[in-house]
Design an enzyme around this catalytic site. Sequence first.
Site, PDB file in Angstrom:
ATOM      1  N   LYS A 258      -1.578   1.547   3.905  1.00 13.78           N
ATOM      2  CA  LYS A 258      -0.899   2.170   2.779  1.00 13.78           C
ATOM      3  C   LYS A 258       0.196   3.138   3.244  1.00 13.78           C
ATOM      4  O   LYS A 258       0.261   3.539   4.401  1.00 13.78           O
ATOM      5  CB  LYS A 258      -1.920   2.909   1.907  1.00 13.78           C
TER       6      LYS A 258
HETATM    7  C1  LIG Z   1      -3.540  -1.884  -6.178  1.00 14.55           C
HETATM    8  C2  LIG Z   1      -4.735  -1.543  -5.335  1.00 14.55           C
HETATM    9  N1  LIG Z   1      -5.794  -0.973  -5.919  1.00 14.55           N
HETATM   10  C3  LIG Z   1      -6.886  -0.629  -5.220  1.00 14.55           C
HETATM   11  C4  LIG Z   1      -6.956  -0.858  -3.866  1.00 14.55           C
HETATM   12  C5  LIG Z   1      -8.214  -0.531  -3.148  1.00 14.55           C
HETATM   13  O1  LIG Z   1      -8.043   0.406  -2.138  1.00 14.55           O
HETATM   14  P1  LIG Z   1      -9.074   0.520  -0.924  1.00 14.55           P
HETATM   15  O2  LIG Z   1      -8.779  -0.605   0.006  1.00 14.55           O
HETATM   16  O3  LIG Z   1      -8.788   1.855  -0.353  1.00 14.55           O
HETATM   17  O4  LIG Z   1     -10.434   0.424  -1.494  1.00 14.55           O
HETATM   18  C6  LIG Z   1      -5.880  -1.448  -3.209  1.00 14.55           C
HETATM   19  C7  LIG Z   1      -5.937  -1.700  -1.753  1.00 14.55           C
HETATM   20  O5  LIG Z   1      -5.265  -2.515  -1.197  1.00 14.55           O
HETATM   21  C8  LIG Z   1      -4.737  -1.811  -3.961  1.00 14.55           C
HETATM   22  O6  LIG Z   1      -3.687  -2.392  -3.384  1.00 14.55           O
END
Ligand SMILES: Cc1ncc(COP(=O)(O)O)c(C=O)c1O
Length: 422
Positions: free
Chosen positions: A207
């Site tokens: 990210k």
């Molecule tokens: C739009 C979106 N929401 C939620 C998430 C979930 O994040 P995490 O991987 O930190 O659980 C991601 C991760 O890629 C995402 O791109």
Amino acid sequence: MSAVSEPAVSPSVTLRARPRPGLGAVWIGREEEELVMDVLKRKELFRYYGRDPKNPPAMAATLENEFAAMMGTKYALAVTSGTAALEVALGALGIGPGDEVIVPAWSWISCFTAVVRMGALPVLAEIDETFCLAPGEIARLKTSRTKAVMVVHYQGVAADMDAILAEARKAGIRVIEDCAESPGVIYRGRRVGSMGDIGTYSFQYQKTMTSGEGGMVVMNDPVLYERAVRMHDIGQMRVYHSQIVPPQVPSFSGSQFRMTELSAAVALAQLRRLDRVRAHCRSVQDRVRRGMGKLKGIGYRHIPDPEGDSGIEVYLYLETSELAAKFGARLNALNVNCEKTTGTYCHYGREYCVQRQASSPSASPFASFKEWPAKGYRKEDFPRTEGLICRFLAMPIGVLYSEEDGDYMAAMVRRVHGELLG
Ligand SMILES: Cc1ncc(COP(=O)(O)O)c(C=O)c1O
């Protein structure tokens, strides 16, 4: 529609070295080291208490305070991931069995699975040329059971929020902004995450800002803050949070999504650099956009506020999927990165939807559907989304990209355009 021709034999090109993609993780440096060492030297890894009960560690607290200040919200709560943040948000809003949540069909896995894990039904919506939720979908999909819409600000670009907020307000539903892929992005003067009822973020490794894993939830409503705190800390409202918001709602069975001081240290250093990452990617993107100009037969992603996006990915639409595949292969051969970087696919095509399972059969919100896939969970129900996702190219931009890399990307797009569409 343009005919797809084989690449013409073209004059030789001097290949530029392929730049290494990557965002926050690539710039990890002294600031992260210092803050992490501070935590390690104190030997206080848990945010709520350390050696001196009167003087608890403050890394997660500082991260929350600076995060809320930057995003323009009253409260921020650090959690363990973007997925956890979504579950905390849904739990804070009290969403559960019998409720429906509108989710863009094209979005990350967790947008769907978080809703299912809360026992609610994800109702899939079309996207538009922004690659985010299409305005009009709330009105089309709203039922008496709809409690919320999850707006996903996809890959550095804010959704068309004025239209979406107006529709949500009219429908009387809550707005969750999933900003996992767009921290710090601005929409008409406001940061994403601060416009709806509750905003979520991910600090996963790829990210824009990262702590390896991690996340954040932001809001302005004290009751939502308290419920989010309880949801992320097994129903508790510890003294630290009670000093921010005096407890006023009953405890309930929450989960355990607390961030460690170590993750908070890395995330804090990254947060302080977030606008620099954004500015850098935007300046490279600007070179790409200006260098490409308008090219016949190529469409660009619609950016509702071009002053506010984070510039982390340039999207091109070709007229057909065959042409998009050829264009992408040719760009790659010229050392222009243009692989999809997000792992995003339409939910209706993925196993967790096709199988319509939750962790227990009786917990599945799909159990009452007589036929499966039901209407609204089949490819043919999403002509608009399908018409876009089969023919796009994404060119990532990272913090190691230079403006010359941007110029090269633009020149290569023009070159391949000449070869295939000229
Ligand atoms: C739009 C979106 N929401 C939620 C998430 C979930 O994040 P995490 O991987 O930190 O659980 C991601 C991760 O890629 C995402 O791109």
